[in-house]
Design an enzyme around this catalytic site. Structure first.
Site, PDB file in Angstrom:
ATOM      1  N   GLY A 122      13.281  19.018  50.299  1.00  0.00           N
ATOM      2  CA  GLY A 122      13.223  18.743  51.735  1.00  0.00           C
ATOM      3  C   GLY A 122      12.685  17.345  51.978  1.00  0.00           C
ATOM      4  CB  ALA A 189     -14.896  17.116  30.313  1.00  0.00           C
ATOM      5  N   GLY A 190     -12.543  18.087  33.047  1.00  0.00           N
ATOM      6  CA  GLY A 190     -12.559  18.702  34.378  1.00  0.00           C
ATOM      7  C   GLY A 190     -12.177  20.159  34.266  1.00  0.00           C
ATOM      8  CB  ILE A 192      -6.809  21.341  33.954  1.00  0.00           C
ATOM      9  CG1 ILE A 192      -6.326  21.680  35.367  1.00  0.00           C
ATOM     10  CG2 ILE A 192      -5.697  21.586  32.921  1.00  0.00           C
ATOM     11  CD1 ILE A 192      -5.102  20.912  35.825  1.00  0.00           C
ATOM     12  CB  ALA A 277      -6.417  17.903  32.251  1.00  0.00           C
ATOM     13  N   GLY A 279      -6.937  14.776  36.530  1.00  0.00           N
ATOM     14  CA  GLY A 279      -6.832  14.935  37.978  1.00  0.00           C
ATOM     15  C   GLY A 279      -5.383  14.990  38.429  1.00  0.00           C
ATOM     16  NE  ARG A 280      -2.090  19.544  40.268  1.00  0.00           N
ATOM     17  CZ  ARG A 280      -0.967  19.757  39.581  1.00  0.00           C
ATOM     18  NH1 ARG A 280      -0.951  19.685  38.260  1.00  0.00           N
ATOM     19  NH2 ARG A 280       0.157  20.054  40.205  1.00  0.00           N
ATOM     20  CB  ALA A 328      -4.644  28.485  45.169  1.00  0.00           C
ATOM     21  CG  HIS A 452     -29.979  49.494  39.861  1.00  0.00           C
ATOM     22  ND1 HIS A 452     -30.302  48.374  39.126  1.00  0.00           N
ATOM     23  CD2 HIS A 452     -30.295  50.580  39.099  1.00  0.00           C
ATOM     24  CE1 HIS A 452     -30.802  48.767  37.962  1.00  0.00           C
ATOM     25  NE2 HIS A 452     -30.816  50.098  37.913  1.00  0.00           N
TER      26      HIS A 452
HETATM   27  P1  FAD Z   1       1.749  23.537  45.151  1.00  0.00           P
HETATM   28  O1  FAD Z   1       1.271  24.823  44.608  1.00  0.00           O
HETATM   29  O2  FAD Z   1       1.796  22.362  44.253  1.00  0.00           O
HETATM   30  O3  FAD Z   1       3.208  23.818  45.753  1.00  0.00           O
HETATM   31  C1  FAD Z   1       3.979  22.812  46.299  1.00  0.00           C
HETATM   32  C2  FAD Z   1       5.432  23.234  46.180  1.00  0.00           C
HETATM   33  O4  FAD Z   1       6.227  22.332  46.928  1.00  0.00           O
HETATM   34  C3  FAD Z   1       5.965  23.168  44.750  1.00  0.00           C
HETATM   35  O5  FAD Z   1       6.759  24.297  44.474  1.00  0.00           O
HETATM   36  C4  FAD Z   1       6.816  21.906  44.746  1.00  0.00           C
HETATM   37  O6  FAD Z   1       7.853  21.947  43.779  1.00  0.00           O
HETATM   38  C5  FAD Z   1       7.354  21.943  46.162  1.00  0.00           C
HETATM   39  N1  FAD Z   1       7.775  20.638  46.688  1.00  0.00           N
HETATM   40  C6  FAD Z   1       7.150  19.450  46.617  1.00  0.00           C
HETATM   41  N2  FAD Z   1       7.844  18.505  47.269  1.00  0.00           N
HETATM   42  C7  FAD Z   1       8.936  19.127  47.779  1.00  0.00           C
HETATM   43  C8  FAD Z   1      10.028  18.701  48.559  1.00  0.00           C
HETATM   44  N3  FAD Z   1      10.131  17.434  48.977  1.00  0.00           N
HETATM   45  N4  FAD Z   1      10.977  19.602  48.870  1.00  0.00           N
HETATM   46  C9  FAD Z   1      10.901  20.893  48.462  1.00  0.00           C
HETATM   47  N5  FAD Z   1       9.873  21.355  47.735  1.00  0.00           N
HETATM   48  C10 FAD Z   1       8.896  20.484  47.409  1.00  0.00           C
HETATM   49  N6  FAD Z   1      -6.585  26.502  42.161  1.00  0.00           N
HETATM   50  C11 FAD Z   1      -7.368  27.552  42.404  1.00  0.00           C
HETATM   51  O7  FAD Z   1      -7.767  27.763  43.558  1.00  0.00           O
HETATM   52  N7  FAD Z   1      -7.746  28.426  41.417  1.00  0.00           N
HETATM   53  C12 FAD Z   1      -7.341  28.252  40.150  1.00  0.00           C
HETATM   54  O8  FAD Z   1      -7.687  29.054  39.277  1.00  0.00           O
HETATM   55  C13 FAD Z   1      -6.509  27.160  39.835  1.00  0.00           C
HETATM   56  N8  FAD Z   1      -6.065  26.963  38.596  1.00  0.00           N
HETATM   57  C14 FAD Z   1      -5.209  25.932  38.339  1.00  0.00           C
HETATM   58  C15 FAD Z   1      -4.779  25.743  37.025  1.00  0.00           C
HETATM   59  C16 FAD Z   1      -3.926  24.702  36.729  1.00  0.00           C
HETATM   60  C17 FAD Z   1      -3.442  24.519  35.329  1.00  0.00           C
HETATM   61  C18 FAD Z   1      -3.475  23.833  37.774  1.00  0.00           C
HETATM   62  C19 FAD Z   1      -2.508  22.717  37.484  1.00  0.00           C
HETATM   63  C20 FAD Z   1      -3.922  24.002  39.073  1.00  0.00           C
HETATM   64  C21 FAD Z   1      -4.798  25.046  39.356  1.00  0.00           C
HETATM   65  N9  FAD Z   1      -5.296  25.251  40.643  1.00  0.00           N
HETATM   66  C22 FAD Z   1      -6.132  26.295  40.897  1.00  0.00           C
HETATM   67  C23 FAD Z   1      -4.919  24.375  41.747  1.00  0.00           C
HETATM   68  C24 FAD Z   1      -3.802  25.044  42.582  1.00  0.00           C
HETATM   69  O9  FAD Z   1      -2.704  25.311  41.729  1.00  0.00           O
HETATM   70  C25 FAD Z   1      -3.395  24.141  43.705  1.00  0.00           C
HETATM   71  O10 FAD Z   1      -4.524  23.797  44.487  1.00  0.00           O
HETATM   72  C26 FAD Z   1      -2.383  24.838  44.596  1.00  0.00           C
HETATM   73  O11 FAD Z   1      -1.243  25.221  43.876  1.00  0.00           O
HETATM   74  C27 FAD Z   1      -1.963  23.921  45.748  1.00  0.00           C
HETATM   75  O12 FAD Z   1      -1.096  24.613  46.573  1.00  0.00           O
HETATM   76  P2  FAD Z   1      -0.016  23.843  47.457  1.00  0.00           P
HETATM   77  O13 FAD Z   1       0.771  24.898  48.133  1.00  0.00           O
HETATM   78  O14 FAD Z   1      -0.677  22.808  48.257  1.00  0.00           O
HETATM   79  O15 FAD Z   1       0.904  23.062  46.416  1.00  0.00           O
HETATM   80  P1  NAD Z   2     -10.502  17.303  37.594  1.00  0.00           P
HETATM   81  O1  NAD Z   2     -10.665  16.358  38.709  1.00  0.00           O
HETATM   82  O2  NAD Z   2     -11.104  18.636  37.681  1.00  0.00           O
HETATM   83  O3  NAD Z   2     -11.053  16.655  36.245  1.00  0.00           O
HETATM   84  C1  NAD Z   2     -10.568  15.457  35.742  1.00  0.00           C
HETATM   85  C2  NAD Z   2     -11.592  14.896  34.789  1.00  0.00           C
HETATM   86  O4  NAD Z   2     -11.005  13.818  34.089  1.00  0.00           O
HETATM   87  C3  NAD Z   2     -12.834  14.365  35.476  1.00  0.00           C
HETATM   88  O5  NAD Z   2     -13.984  14.830  34.821  1.00  0.00           O
HETATM   89  C4  NAD Z   2     -12.682  12.850  35.349  1.00  0.00           C
HETATM   90  O6  NAD Z   2     -13.923  12.179  35.288  1.00  0.00           O
HETATM   91  C5  NAD Z   2     -11.926  12.754  34.042  1.00  0.00           C
HETATM   92  N1  NAD Z   2     -11.151  11.523  33.880  1.00  0.00           N
HETATM   93  C6  NAD Z   2     -10.446  10.845  34.802  1.00  0.00           C
HETATM   94  N2  NAD Z   2      -9.821   9.784  34.237  1.00  0.00           N
HETATM   95  C7  NAD Z   2     -10.137   9.808  32.920  1.00  0.00           C
HETATM   96  C8  NAD Z   2      -9.778   9.010  31.796  1.00  0.00           C
HETATM   97  N3  NAD Z   2      -8.957   7.958  31.927  1.00  0.00           N
HETATM   98  N4  NAD Z   2     -10.287   9.323  30.579  1.00  0.00           N
HETATM   99  C9  NAD Z   2     -11.107  10.399  30.427  1.00  0.00           C
HETATM  100  N5  NAD Z   2     -11.476  11.198  31.462  1.00  0.00           N
HETATM  101  C10 NAD Z   2     -10.987  10.921  32.680  1.00  0.00           C
HETATM  102  O7  NAD Z   2      -8.911  17.383  37.352  1.00  0.00           O
HETATM  103  P2  NAD Z   2      -8.035  18.389  36.505  1.00  0.00           P
HETATM  104  O8  NAD Z   2      -8.839  19.091  35.487  1.00  0.00           O
HETATM  105  O9  NAD Z   2      -6.842  17.593  36.106  1.00  0.00           O
HETATM  106  O10 NAD Z   2      -7.588  19.424  37.599  1.00  0.00           O
HETATM  107  C11 NAD Z   2      -6.951  18.975  38.791  1.00  0.00           C
HETATM  108  C12 NAD Z   2      -7.339  19.833  39.930  1.00  0.00           C
HETATM  109  O11 NAD Z   2      -6.688  21.101  39.839  1.00  0.00           O
HETATM  110  C13 NAD Z   2      -8.818  20.180  39.977  1.00  0.00           C
HETATM  111  O12 NAD Z   2      -9.572  19.169  40.569  1.00  0.00           O
HETATM  112  C14 NAD Z   2      -8.820  21.407  40.795  1.00  0.00           C
HETATM  113  O13 NAD Z   2      -8.789  21.034  42.143  1.00  0.00           O
HETATM  114  C15 NAD Z   2      -7.515  22.081  40.427  1.00  0.00           C
HETATM  115  N6  NAD Z   2      -7.780  23.163  39.450  1.00  0.00           N
HETATM  116  C16 NAD Z   2      -8.595  24.184  39.841  1.00  0.00           C
HETATM  117  C17 NAD Z   2      -8.881  25.202  38.957  1.00  0.00           C
HETATM  118  C18 NAD Z   2      -9.778  26.296  39.397  1.00  0.00           C
HETATM  119  O14 NAD Z   2      -9.997  26.431  40.586  1.00  0.00           O
HETATM  120  N7  NAD Z   2     -10.317  27.103  38.485  1.00  0.00           N
HETATM  121  C19 NAD Z   2      -8.358  25.187  37.678  1.00  0.00           C
HETATM  122  C20 NAD Z   2      -7.558  24.125  37.308  1.00  0.00           C
HETATM  123  C21 NAD Z   2      -7.261  23.109  38.220  1.00  0.00           C
END
Ligand code: FAD
Ligand code: NAD
Length: 475
Positions: A122, A189-190, A192, A277, A279-280, A328, A452
């Site tokens: 989209g 060390a974040g 992921i 990993a 950051g995003r 999420a 408890h």
């Molecule tokens: P997304 O889930 O990224 O969804 C966006 C969707 O939009 C995707 O399907 C994408 O393909 C689609 N899209 C993008 N652009 C377009 C376009 N132009 N047209 C059509 N479709 C499009 N968060 C937690 O709370 N708990 C967790 O345990 C957790 N674990 C995680 C583990 C990992 C490995 C990762 C990578 C993330 C994790 N997160 C976790 C973070 C969580 O996944 C995100 O915060 C969440 O998915 C964000 O939701 P969203 O709907 O904003 O985006």
């Molecule tokens: P993050 O922001 O959690 O951690 C990234 C880490 O990488 C930080 O500690 C940062 O200092 C380090 N870093 C950045 N640049 C670097 C470099 N050049 N060399 C070495 N270290 C570096 O990001 P993530 O682990 O990629 O996860 C992305 C996001 O996804 C999280 O911030 C979180 O919002 C979401 N997520 C959430 C969960 C959960 O809720 N359990 C699980 C996975 C992911």
């Protein structure tokens, strides 16, 4: 004449699909456009979270937790098994099945709620028109009274260290490794890095994590981060802080990584798989036509106000593509709030009470401010902490590490933050979110009866400890 909707949502992750369902529940004619293609090559709803994020990572964490317990702690219960093994493809297959079940469930919910699902990309044009490019290349222009941008996020790539899907991996690759790598490297060390590092460490990989910052888990309360660092070290995670990675290249079946360590010395290390990993970032490429009117902030996120409105009439943005934590549940709450605002109801998300959970062992969870954040803001605080080692249920579970720490305002006693590390704290944090939403004092938590024997007694006792009257330990 283009097809017209009350609401078009772009993105079907936990932000977008929840917004679409809520909008449809409120009687609005709703479509949701999503371009994600699942592992089976077919469109899959649910975004990063269901397909390649929260759910698959938790499935692998659960499988490996069970295996690790069988190897190391079942013996404390008198349970033994001859030479336990793990079949990694079966574990990955189980994860894929859970993903398919959940993503298929969203498709069913869309049908039940009469949300039109459109599989393709989209793009927001001017005047709330949306161009959809379907997976077969066909395009259609739709129009809507309201458009909700929920495009999510993508992993950040380190310049010169591109993901290749086989040796240098992002989250997608790290969730699909089919055999235990001997040497698993992680940059970052974040959240992921720690979760996926734990998965492979429990299966026997040597795991090395290279982190740029000098402090471990800088976003956590320092007391919790200290315990986490100690526990992860005991588990054999080799976390190296203050590292500047200068390059990584694939040589044969190995990844050679060079970095400068905290003391300034050059180091080289070799891995079989490397997860990056660090950051995003918001996923906005190709999302906005030049004349859409929507602006990005300096971090590349879609600019929104406190109500997720972009400033362009009828255009909203939610989830990972806007400010706030990339979680999420935060995105889902924004989705509900925006759908309700569109329908003329009240809708609001309190970003100050979004819970965080890291699903390692021990789990880490928090809500609100850290003690340092309070001190930096000049807020006077008092704190109370209670260890799981003194909780009967934790002993029965054989999971006595960690503690709960409550931070309250020194004068008003209002709870400002709660930080936990220990068993099932992902569940315990919910009580504290409710408490903070209701502006509870630590006295309120202390006066509430907790069952408890449960782990929640640690929350109760920590609240009592704020006033130095914990019962089951000396104050
Ligand atoms: P997304 O889930 O990224 O969804 C966006 C969707 O939009 C995707 O399907 C994408 O393909 C689609 N899209 C993008 N652009 C377009 C376009 N132009 N047209 C059509 N479709 C499009 N968060 C937690 O709370 N708990 C967790 O345990 C957790 N674990 C995680 C583990 C990992 C490995 C990762 C990578 C993330 C994790 N997160 C976790 C973070 C969580 O996944 C995100 O915060 C969440 O998915 C964000 O939701 P969203 O709907 O904003 O985006
Ligand atoms: P993050 O922001 O959690 O951690 C990234 C880490 O990488 C930080 O500690 C940062 O200092 C380090 N870093 C950045 N640049 C670097 C470099 N050049 N060399 C070495 N270290 C570096 O990001 P993530 O682990 O990629 O996860 C992305 C996001 O996804 C999280 O911030 C979180 O919002 C979401 N997520 C959430 C969960 C959960 O809720 N359990 C699980 C996975 C992911």
């Amino acid at each position: 004449m283009s097809t017209s909707y009350d609401v078009i949502v772009i993105g079907a992750g936990p932000a977008g699909y929840v917004a679409a369902i809520r909008a449809a529940q409120l009687g609005l004619k709703t479509a949701c456009v999503d371009d994600f293609i699942g592992k089976d090559g077919k469109p899959a709803l649910g975004g990063t979270c269901l397909n390649v994020g929260c759910i698959p990572s938790k499935a692998l964490l659960e499988s490996t937790k069970q295996f690790h317990a069988l190897l190391h702690t079942f013996k404390d219960h008198g349970i033994s098994a001859a030479e336990p093994t793990i079949d990694v493809p079966t574990m990955i297959g189980r994860k894929d099945k859970i993903v398919r079940q959940l993503t298929g469930g969203i498709a069913t919910l869309f049908k039940a709620n009469k949300v039109t699902a459109l599989a393709g990309r989209g793009k927001l044009l001017a005047n709330r028109q949306v161009e959809v490019t379907f997976h077969d290349g066909a395009t259609e222009i739709l129009s809507a009274t309201n458009v909700i941008l929920a495009a999510g996020s993508v992993p950040i790539e380190i310049p010169g260290i591109p993901f290749d899907g086989s040796h240098i991996l992002d989250n997608v690759g790290a969730l699909n490794i089919e055999s235990v790598p001997k040497r698993f490297g992680v940059i970052g060390a974040g959240v992921i890095g720690l979760e996926m590092g734990s998965v492979w460490r429990r299966l026997g990989s040597e795991v090395t994590v290279l982190e740029a910052l000098p402090d471990f888990l800088a976003a956590c309360d320092a007391d919790i981060a200290r315990v986490a660092a100690r526990e992860f070290k005991k588990q054999g995670l080799d976390i190296r802080l203050g590292c500047r990675v200068s390059g990584a290249k694939v040589v044969g079946d190995e990844v050679h990584v060079s970095y400068t360590d905290a003391a300034g010395a050059s180091q080289d290390v070799v891995f079989d798989k490397l997860l990056v990993a660090v950051g995003r970032r918001a996923h906005t490429r190709g999302l906005l036509a030049e004349d859409s009117g929507v602006r990005l902030n300096p971090r590349g996120q879609i600019e929104v106000d406190a109500h997720c409105h972009t400033g362009v009439e009828g255009v909203w943005a939610i989830g990972d593509c806007v400010r706030g934590p990339m979680l999420a549940h935060k995105g889902s709450e924004e989705g509900i709030a925006v759908a309700e605002l569109i329908a003329g109801k009240a809708g609001h998300v309190n970003l100050d009470t979004i819970p965080w959970v890291i699903y390692t062992e021990p789990e880490i969870a928090w809500v609100g401010k850290t003690e340092k954040e309070c001190k930096d803001a000049g807020i006077p605080v008092k704190t109370g902490a209670f260890p799981f080692a003194a909780v009967g249920r934790a002993m029965a579970m054989n999971e006595t590490y960690g503690s709960v720490k409550i931070i309250a305002h020194a004068e008003t006693d209002r709870v400002l933050g709660v930080h936990m590390i220990g068993p099932m704290v992902s569940e315990l944090i919910a009580e504290c979110v409710v408490a903070m939403e209701f502006h509870a004092s630590s006295e309120d938590l202390a006066r509430i009866c907790h069952a408890h024997p449960t782990l929640s007694e640690a929350v109760h006792e920590a609240a009592l400890a704020v006033d130095k009257r914990a019962i089951h330990r000396a104050n």
